[in-house]
Structure formats: structure tokens, C-alpha cells
Design an enzyme around this catalytic site. Structure first.
Site, mmCIF file in Angstrom:
data_model
loop_
_atom_site.group_PDB
_atom_site.id
_atom_site.type_symbol
_atom_site.label_atom_id
_atom_site.label_comp_id
_atom_site.label_asym_id
_atom_site.label_seq_id
_atom_site.Cartn_x
_atom_site.Cartn_y
_atom_site.Cartn_z
ATOM 1 N N GLU A 88 37.561 39.948 40.535
ATOM 2 C CA GLU A 88 37.769 40.030 41.980
ATOM 3 C C GLU A 88 37.829 38.645 42.607
ATOM 4 O O GLU A 88 38.717 38.346 43.407
ATOM 5 C CB GLU A 88 36.642 40.839 42.636
ATOM 6 C CG GLU A 88 36.716 40.909 44.148
ATOM 7 C CD GLU A 88 37.905 41.707 44.642
ATOM 8 O OE1 GLU A 88 38.743 41.120 45.355
ATOM 9 O OE2 GLU A 88 38.011 42.900 44.318
ATOM 10 N N ASP A 132 41.162 36.854 44.553
ATOM 11 C CA ASP A 132 41.097 36.406 45.948
ATOM 12 C C ASP A 132 41.450 34.928 46.074
ATOM 13 O O ASP A 132 42.266 34.523 46.913
ATOM 14 C CB ASP A 132 39.686 36.631 46.510
ATOM 15 C CG ASP A 132 39.287 38.096 46.528
ATOM 16 O OD1 ASP A 132 40.157 38.943 46.280
ATOM 17 O OD2 ASP A 132 38.109 38.388 46.776
ATOM 18 N N SER A 154 42.560 44.314 47.823
ATOM 19 C CA SER A 154 41.896 43.043 47.549
ATOM 20 C C SER A 154 42.895 41.916 47.392
ATOM 21 O O SER A 154 42.556 40.747 47.580
ATOM 22 C CB SER A 154 41.052 43.139 46.267
ATOM 23 O OG SER A 154 39.916 43.936 46.469
#
Length: 347
Positions: free
Chosen positions: A46, A50, A250
Site C-alpha cells: 500500500e 501511494d 488507493s
């Protein structure tokens, strides 16, 4: 949740896609590390997604990676830290969320108050709308969890919530991203049960409710989200030295945040202030700077065509704003012009 950003993966990503070499400028929370990522790649999936994509969208802009270790109220703790910073980042991207009905009212109100104050100061906050449609991740493999479970902080009226699309840039019609249509995840959206519906979106929501036969009035009275959408399917991401395809809102949120960073930089060049809280401007212009998404829905959870749990509850993508893809995906030049960027500086 102990996610770390890997500098070596960022470097590999930038080389692989011929991007300028740039390091993370500031590490708050001490969660920038190669070591942890190498022993457990899942611990940086994750974070790497990002970081790699917000930096790809706005190369040259200094990036702060902000890790919050308060597991009880991470969103409130984070935003209070940002608000207390004498020079907070002008654009912030959050790819996390939790079920709004399970949040303490004090947390919801405190977050909203700080987000409002930051917006006035020229700070923009972008939040992913969630990857499991209207039901949330509790519905993955569990049809009994179908229903309406709005995601916070995407429901806050003082942030910009970002949903996901698929198709378009990679071929075919651009549609709402869904596990039922091979999108791996399903764009989140719906209505808050805590925050009142802001005046600036009331007209758009009323029009939507008249067009979407799936909309249930009892679940369509609060702050509506998402506000916008962006491609959320199959982003090549370097994780633990290897490249994987990752999908999710995301990805959509940091990409939009990177675009707004570019808008800010061009406004600064022209001696103008940063955009700050953008939602009233988006709704006042009635989708003028967006690719309208009119196909798909958010009735399923994340998962492939055989793995997604699909429910009867949810919302359809329709003409204009909708509770699956907002106003749609951004057309960058037109979007920039909404905030006063002269077309003469666009490249």
C-alpha cells in the site's frame, strides 16, 4: 497498520518508467525502510503504491510520508498533527478508511473541524472512496454483510473523495471499476449517515436520485461521495524488488492528489494562491472538466468475476454526478482552468 515505504523500490520504479530520480523528502513516523519490505513485501504494498504514483504524477514536488501509529483514532490524530504543523503539505492523500457507523462521533466531528480549517488555509485533502462498493470489505465472501456501510473519512464534507474507473486509457469504454467486470476492486460510494449534505452538492444529488432507479431515498440524504474518480485498475507497482499490478481507489486518490499538486505549482508560478478545498468549485461547474462515466455500478465487493460478492444494494453510474464515480475522471487541462491556471503555461 505498519506499512512502510521502500526507497529502493521507489528508485527501481522511477528507473523502470523513466521518471526523474527523487527521494522521499520527509519521513514522519519512521516508516521509510528497505529492510522490512525485503523480508515482508506485503508490509509495503500500500505504501509503495501511494508514494510511487503521487511522485510520478508530480515529479519535483517534495513528498512527506506520514505514518500514524495511533490505532484507536488514526485519522483524527493525523489531521491534528497536520493542523499543528506550521508549514503543512498543501496536498494530502489518504488511501485508507473505516466504517463510518463504527466511528465515535467525537472523532468524526474533530476530523471535520480540522479539515475545514485546513481547507481555508489552502490545504487540500484527497481520500480514496473504498474498494468494496457500498457494503465495505465485510461483504467479501459474505453476502449477509450486504447493505450500506459508508466509509470514513471519505464521507467528510471537507475532503475530496476519489472513486475508481476501469477501461478508457487502457482500451474500451471507461466504466465504474467493479469486481464484477474484471476490475479486481469495486469503487466505493454512497451517503454519510453522520454528515449533513452540503448545499454545494444538493442540486447534483437531486438530479442523480431522479436518474438512478437503484437509489434508495432512505440511504441518500447525507453527504454524498465520491466527488471525482480516476483510473483504479492495474497499476504497475514495484514491491520488494518485483513489479506487480495493483488495483484500488488507493491508486486513484494519490493520482488525483498529484494532479492538484501540479495545478498548485502552476498557480504559484502565476502568483496565485493554492486551490485549497476544491469541492464547491467542482460542483458549481457541473462536471465541466470531467469524463462523465455512465456505465457500471458499485453493488459488488472487491474480487475477480468469480470472487466478488455482489449485492442488490448499490448505485449506478449515470449521466452527471453519481454515487459510484462522482463527476467522473479528470480532464487535466480543463480541470486546471477551473482554478485559474492560464493555458499558456500548460505543457
Amino acid at each position: 497498520i505498519n506499512q512502510v515505504a521502500s526507497p529502493s523500490d521507489l528508485d527501481t520504479f522511477q528507473k523502470e518508467f523513466n521518471l526523474p530520480s527523487q527521494k522521499i523528502a520527509t519521513d514522519i513516523g519512521k516508516h521509510v525502510s528497505d529492510f522490512i519490505c525485503k523480508i515482508n513485501p506485503n508490509s509495503c504494498a500500500e505504501a509503495n503504491l501511494d508514494v510511487q504514483y503521487i511522485m510520478a504524477m508530480a515529479p519535483g514536488s517534495p513528498l512527506t510520508y506520514w505514518y500514524d501509529s495511533n490505532f484507536q483514532a488514526p485519522f483524527e490524530d493525523w489531521i491534528e498533527q497536520v493542523a499543528a504543523d506550521e508549514n503543512p503539505p498543501l496536498v494530502n492523500s489518504i488511501s485508507y478508511g473505516g466504517p463510518e457507523p463504527l466511528m465515535a462521533t467525537s472523532v468524526l466531528n474533530a476530523f471535520n473541524t480540522e479539515a475545514m480549517k485546513l481547507g481555508v488555509q489552502g490545504v487540500s485533502i484527497f481520500v480514496s472512496s473504498g474498494d468494496d462498493g457500498v457494503a465495505g470489505n465485510g461483504a467479501r465472501g459474505n453476502v449477509s454483510a450486504c447493505g450500506y456501510m459508508p466509509s470514513f473519512p471519505a464521507t467528510s464534507p471537507y475532503i475530496t473523495a476519489v472513486g475508481a474507473t476501469q477501461g478508457g486509457p487502457v482500451g474500451g469504454e471507461e466504466v465504474a471499476c467493479s469486481g464484477a467486470t474484471g476490475g479486481t476492486i469495486t469503487t466505493g460510494g454512497g451517503f454519510s449517515t453522520n454528515y449533513a449534505q452540503p448545499d454545494w452538492q444538493a442540486s447534483a444529488v437531486a438530479t442523480f436520485l431522479s436518474r438512478d432507479s437503484s437509489a434508495v431515498p432512505g440511504f441518500a440524504s447525507g453527504r454524498a461521495y465520491p466527488d471525482v474518480a480516476m483510473a483504479g485498475f492495474n497499476y504497475p507497482t514495484v514491491i520488494g524488488g518485483s513489479t506487480y499490478l495493483v488495483s484500488g481507489t488507493s491508486a486513484s486518490a494519490p493520482v488525483v492528489a498529484g494532479m492538484v499538486t501540479l495545478v498548485n505549482s502552476r498557480l504559484v508560478e502565476q502568483g496565485k494562491p493554492p486551490v485549497g478545498f476544491i469541492n464547491p468549485t467542482l460542483y458549481a461547474n457541473n462536471g465541466a472538466a470531467f469524463n462523465d462515466i455512465v456505465t457500471g455500478d458499485n453493488k459488488c465487493s472487491a474480487g475477480g468475476p468469480d470472487g466478488a460478492t455482489c449485492c442488490t444494494q448499490g448505485f449506478n453510474a449515470v449521466e452527471g454526478w453519481d454515487a459510484a464515480t462522482g463527476w467522473g475522471s479528470i480532464q487535466f487541462d480543463k480541470f486546471s482552468e477551473l482554478f485559474g491556471v492560464s493555458t499558456s503555461v500548460l505543457v
